[in-house]
Scaffold this motif. Structure first.
Motif, PDB file in Angstrom:
ATOM      1  N   PHE A  82      -6.472 -39.136 -13.177  1.00 46.34           N
ATOM      2  CA  PHE A  82      -6.661 -39.439 -14.592  1.00 46.34           C
ATOM      3  C   PHE A  82      -6.515 -40.944 -14.810  1.00 46.34           C
ATOM      4  O   PHE A  82      -5.578 -41.564 -14.305  1.00 46.34           O
ATOM      5  CB  PHE A  82      -5.623 -38.699 -15.438  1.00 46.34           C
ATOM      6  CG  PHE A  82      -5.652 -37.213 -15.254  1.00 46.34           C
ATOM      7  CD1 PHE A  82      -6.566 -36.435 -15.943  1.00 46.34           C
ATOM      8  CD2 PHE A  82      -4.769 -36.581 -14.388  1.00 46.34           C
ATOM      9  CE1 PHE A  82      -6.596 -35.066 -15.777  1.00 46.34           C
ATOM     10  CE2 PHE A  82      -4.795 -35.220 -14.206  1.00 46.34           C
ATOM     11  CZ  PHE A  82      -5.713 -34.453 -14.902  1.00 46.34           C
ATOM     12  N   TRP A  83      -7.417 -41.524 -15.586  1.00 42.06           N
ATOM     13  CA  TRP A  83      -7.374 -42.951 -15.879  1.00 42.06           C
ATOM     14  C   TRP A  83      -6.768 -43.197 -17.257  1.00 42.06           C
ATOM     15  O   TRP A  83      -7.057 -42.489 -18.220  1.00 42.06           O
ATOM     16  CB  TRP A  83      -8.780 -43.537 -15.891  1.00 42.06           C
ATOM     17  CG  TRP A  83      -9.428 -43.720 -14.559  1.00 42.06           C
ATOM     18  CD1 TRP A  83      -8.945 -43.338 -13.339  1.00 42.06           C
ATOM     19  CD2 TRP A  83     -10.696 -44.339 -14.305  1.00 42.06           C
ATOM     20  NE1 TRP A  83      -9.826 -43.671 -12.344  1.00 42.06           N
ATOM     21  CE2 TRP A  83     -10.916 -44.285 -12.906  1.00 42.06           C
ATOM     22  CE3 TRP A  83     -11.665 -44.923 -15.111  1.00 42.06           C
ATOM     23  CZ2 TRP A  83     -12.069 -44.808 -12.320  1.00 42.06           C
ATOM     24  CZ3 TRP A  83     -12.800 -45.433 -14.526  1.00 42.06           C
ATOM     25  CH2 TRP A  83     -13.003 -45.386 -13.145  1.00 42.06           C
ATOM     26  N   GLY A  84      -5.938 -44.221 -17.343  1.00 43.71           N
ATOM     27  CA  GLY A  84      -5.509 -44.755 -18.632  1.00 43.71           C
ATOM     28  C   GLY A  84      -4.664 -43.854 -19.492  1.00 43.71           C
ATOM     29  O   GLY A  84      -4.546 -44.089 -20.696  1.00 43.71           O
ATOM     30  N   MET A  85      -4.038 -42.832 -18.905  1.00 47.40           N
ATOM     31  CA  MET A  85      -3.194 -41.946 -19.691  1.00 47.40           C
ATOM     32  C   MET A  85      -1.781 -42.508 -19.748  1.00 47.40           C
ATOM     33  O   MET A  85      -1.252 -43.020 -18.766  1.00 47.40           O
ATOM     34  CB  MET A  85      -3.180 -40.538 -19.097  1.00 47.40           C
ATOM     35  CG  MET A  85      -4.534 -39.861 -19.117  1.00 47.40           C
ATOM     36  SD  MET A  85      -4.452 -38.124 -18.632  1.00 47.40           S
ATOM     37  CE  MET A  85      -3.671 -37.426 -20.078  1.00 47.40           C
ATOM     38  N   LYS A  86      -1.167 -42.410 -20.911  1.00 44.86           N
ATOM     39  CA  LYS A  86       0.193 -42.903 -21.074  1.00 44.86           C
ATOM     40  C   LYS A  86       1.173 -41.837 -20.601  1.00 44.86           C
ATOM     41  O   LYS A  86       1.176 -40.720 -21.107  1.00 44.86           O
ATOM     42  CB  LYS A  86       0.457 -43.265 -22.533  1.00 44.86           C
ATOM     43  CG  LYS A  86      -0.369 -44.442 -23.031  1.00 44.86           C
ATOM     44  CD  LYS A  86      -0.033 -44.786 -24.470  1.00 44.86           C
ATOM     45  CE  LYS A  86      -0.844 -45.982 -24.952  1.00 44.86           C
ATOM     46  NZ  LYS A  86      -0.545 -46.333 -26.354  1.00 44.86           N
ATOM     47  N   ALA A 108       4.437 -46.930 -14.578  1.00 40.18           N
ATOM     48  CA  ALA A 108       3.120 -47.361 -14.112  1.00 40.18           C
ATOM     49  C   ALA A 108       2.048 -46.595 -14.856  1.00 40.18           C
ATOM     50  O   ALA A 108       2.335 -45.661 -15.609  1.00 40.18           O
ATOM     51  CB  ALA A 108       2.993 -47.132 -12.609  1.00 40.18           C
ATOM     52  N   SER A 109       0.808 -47.013 -14.661  1.00 44.50           N
ATOM     53  CA  SER A 109      -0.319 -46.307 -15.272  1.00 44.50           C
ATOM     54  C   SER A 109      -0.471 -44.942 -14.613  1.00 44.50           C
ATOM     55  O   SER A 109       0.046 -44.696 -13.519  1.00 44.50           O
ATOM     56  CB  SER A 109      -1.600 -47.124 -15.093  1.00 44.50           C
ATOM     57  OG  SER A 109      -1.883 -47.294 -13.714  1.00 44.50           O
ATOM     58  N   SER A 110      -1.216 -44.050 -15.278  1.00 43.21           N
ATOM     59  CA  SER A 110      -1.423 -42.717 -14.719  1.00 43.21           C
ATOM     60  C   SER A 110      -2.113 -42.789 -13.361  1.00 43.21           C
ATOM     61  O   SER A 110      -1.756 -42.054 -12.437  1.00 43.21           O
ATOM     62  CB  SER A 110      -2.251 -41.860 -15.685  1.00 43.21           C
ATOM     63  OG  SER A 110      -3.501 -42.469 -15.973  1.00 43.21           O
ATOM     64  N   GLU A 111      -3.086 -43.697 -13.229  1.00 43.33           N
ATOM     65  CA  GLU A 111      -3.789 -43.770 -11.943  1.00 43.33           C
ATOM     66  C   GLU A 111      -2.872 -44.258 -10.819  1.00 43.33           C
ATOM     67  O   GLU A 111      -2.987 -43.830  -9.672  1.00 43.33           O
ATOM     68  CB  GLU A 111      -5.034 -44.656 -12.026  1.00 43.33           C
ATOM     69  CG  GLU A 111      -4.815 -46.047 -12.560  1.00 43.33           C
ATOM     70  CD  GLU A 111      -5.087 -46.159 -14.052  1.00 43.33           C
ATOM     71  OE1 GLU A 111      -5.415 -47.262 -14.501  1.00 43.33           O
ATOM     72  OE2 GLU A 111      -4.954 -45.144 -14.754  1.00 43.33           O
TER      73      GLU A 111
END
Length: 587
Positions: free
Chosen positions: A221-225, A244-247
């Motif tokens: 998943f990209w860009g998920m908080k 960190a970011s989801s990715e």
């Protein structure tokens, strides 16, 4: 033969009625073709008509219980009151199989149909070539044990492994995707084990700490908080670099579970991001030698986004210095309207293997650290033209831009209903020869605190403005005619010459920053997935050629020539306008 099968699948999809859109239709078509394939393997003859999907599933339940369950899950998840055309479709499925198309190829055909039907709002699927590239690289030189493909966007990898004869484990938290994956597994001898995962925060917890895989590939998943407080305790083991970011978190989980090689698709913004967890994770990959390569593809290769995807190639058994690979060249793609179709798997694998200098470059730990672990590929791999400019620049006397100017950052100014009127400049206010025209945007300010900030953004004659957000690298020069109420918009940074700096002519600085040499350097430093930005430290370190007096005079002379030509153009335009209207005034 495949073209005939493709035409028949399209024709078959027209038989399904009651589906809301083409994506739902493909789910049903896939299910019914898979049913026909599985039934033939099991020696089960489908020679009767069925009133609905439920009756078909009941008929299959004794011999093919898993397929029957997946069929019901798919149709239930679609929430359709009535799907008709099943019997006609089952008949067409038999005709499709009679074309002799290989079952695995038929699966790829349905995969591609699903990707096209999903579009940006649908399922995350990868082009076949990209998936096969990752599978080919991760399975090289190692045992062909089970492959790990976690998260919903990773099905293309799971199928590519299965098509190569490698068992794969695919996890998803979407019921209909889980059902579709089970049906697709029919086409590759049931080599895909589909696991229903729980929602995003529990993905890490769903991983079995002691479970290991020979290889893996994932599209996380990209860009998920992700709130650290919501993550399970096990996440500290499988993903120690937090927050960190989801990715970044989910990539850590993949590499934790894989013993050998893995490939991960991430957004380009991940490479330049300085969030604590992202940065420390990248540093660990580089310092430990696990990061074998970073491959950046062309934009418009994904069905869900136009940004250029990046593939991290990680090898836990190796000791690598990262190879930065620019795979955006036209030779790897065919064009179809706005899409880039990747077909250069073999050529790109060879380029990676041979470290082809035109598109690839190794970087050292020292280089990565000097760039604060910014691993953006264009920062290191230059085009032939850009490399020539860079080589030329290294032969000239230079200094850092921070030695030449003071930097004034600009912020967004909120307009008020009344107050002193200011004119805020943006990129459209730069004319054809680089000077700022009188800005069109008016804002009123009365708040004294805001007024103080506004005054810092005042444009003074001789200032050079450079855009660091959006259309990065655009440069403009503030003319002597600038009024006291002109201010710079938030996309700019104001460059104001230092009184004791090595350059004292703003015209020369403007012309240098607008040159191909400086523009290449500026654009190569731009980072970001959507809106591009240039970081302040990169701008400060930008090399500037120190001119001789003769070069300064020549720059001023050429700029004046441009001003004169612009004035002549304006006069000629006036004459044209006068000729256009002159006779009509005499009628």
């Amino acid at each position: 033969m495949d073209n005939k099968a493709k035409a028949l699948v399209w024709k078959a999809s027209e038989l399904i009625r009651g589906a809301r859109d083409s994506r739902d239709t493909i789910y049903i078509v896939t299910a019914l073709i898979a049913t026909r394939v599985a039934a033939e393997r099991a020696g089960l003859f489908i020679d009767k008509n069925f009133c609905d999907v439920e009756e078909l599933a009941a008929y299959l339940s004794k011999s093919l219980p898993d397929l029957a369950e997946a069929l019901l899950d798919a149709t239930d998840a679609l929430r359709r009151d009535k799907i008709s055309g099943l019997n006609e479709m089952l008949g067409y499925a038999q005709i499709i199989l009679q074309t002799g198309i290989d079952h695995t190829e038929l699966g790829w055909l349905l995969h591609d149909f699903h990707m096209e039907a999903s579009g940006k709002a649908g399922s995350t699927l990868l082009q076949r070539g990209l998936a096969e590239l990752a599978v080919e690289w991760t399975s090289q030189g190692g045992e062909c044990g089970t492959a790990f493909c976690p998260y919903s966007g990773s099905f293309s990898f799971a199928y590519a492994y299965a098509a190569k004869g490698i068992q794969s484990v695919y996890t998803t938290d979407v019921l209909v995707e889980s059902a579709w994956a089970k049906m697709m597994s029919v086409f590759c001898e049931q080599r895909i084990e589909v696991r229903q995962a729980s929602p995003i925060h529990d993905h890490l917890d769903a991983l079995k700490i002691k479970e290991r895989y020979a290889q893996g590939a994932s599209f996380p998943f990209w860009g998920m908080k992700l709130d650290s407080s919501d993550l399970p305790a096990s996440s500290e083991i499988v993903a120690p670099h937090q927050p960190a970011s989801s990715e970044a978190l989910l990539t850590q989980a993949l590499t934790y579970g894989v013993e050998g090689r893995s490939a991960v698709v991430v957004p380009p913004g991940f490479l330049s991001r300085t969030v604590t967890g992202d940065r420390s994770f990248k540093e660990e990959l580089v310092r430990t030698g696990k990061l074998a390569a970073i491959v950046q593809f062309a934009g418009f290769t994904l069905n869900i986004a136009s940004v250029p995807p990046v593939m991290l190639l990680v090898d836990k058994d190796g000791l690598h210095t990262p190879l930065m690979v620019d795979a955006s060249a036209d030779r790897f793609y065919t064009k179809d309207r706005y899409k880039n179709h990747f077909f250069g798997k073999e050529a790109l694998l060879q380029a990676i293997e041979t470290e082809e200098q035109s598109i690839a470059k190794h970087i050292t730990i020292a280089e990565a650290e000097a760039n604060e672990w910014n691993l953006d590929v264009p920062r290191y791999v230059l085009s032939d033209e850009a490399q020539q400019l860079q080589d030329k620049l290294e032969l000239l006397p230079t200094c850092a831009l921070s030695d030449v100017v003071e930097f004034l950052r600009c912020q967004a100014i909120k307009a008020e209903d009344e107050g002193k009127v200011y004119l805020e400049a943006n990129q459209t206010d730069i004319d054809g020869i680089g000077f700022f025209k009188r800005p069109k945007k008016q804002i009123s300010i009365s708040d004294t605190k805001v007024m103080t900030r506004v005054k810092r953004q005042r444009m003074i004659p001789g200032d050079v403005l450079v855009t660091v957000k959006g259309n990065v690298g655009r440069v403009g020069l503030v003319p002597d005619s600038a009024e006291e109420n002109w201010i710079a918009g938030q996309s700019f940074i104001i460059l104001r010459l230092k009184p004791d700096g090595p350059i004292q002519d703003s015209t020369y600085l403007y012309r240098y920053l607008n040159s191909p040499m400086a523009q290449q350097a500026l654009v190569s430093k731009a980072v970001g997935t959507g809106i591009k930005t240039i970081k302040m430290n990169d701008l400060e370190e930008l090399p500037v050629v120190i001119p001789t007096l003769a070069q300064v005079d020549k720059a001023s002379e050429k700029q004046q020539q441009m001003v004169s030509l612009q004035e002549q153009i304006a006069q000629l335009q006036q004459q044209i306008d006068a000729l256009r209207h002159d006779d009509w005034l005499k009628l």
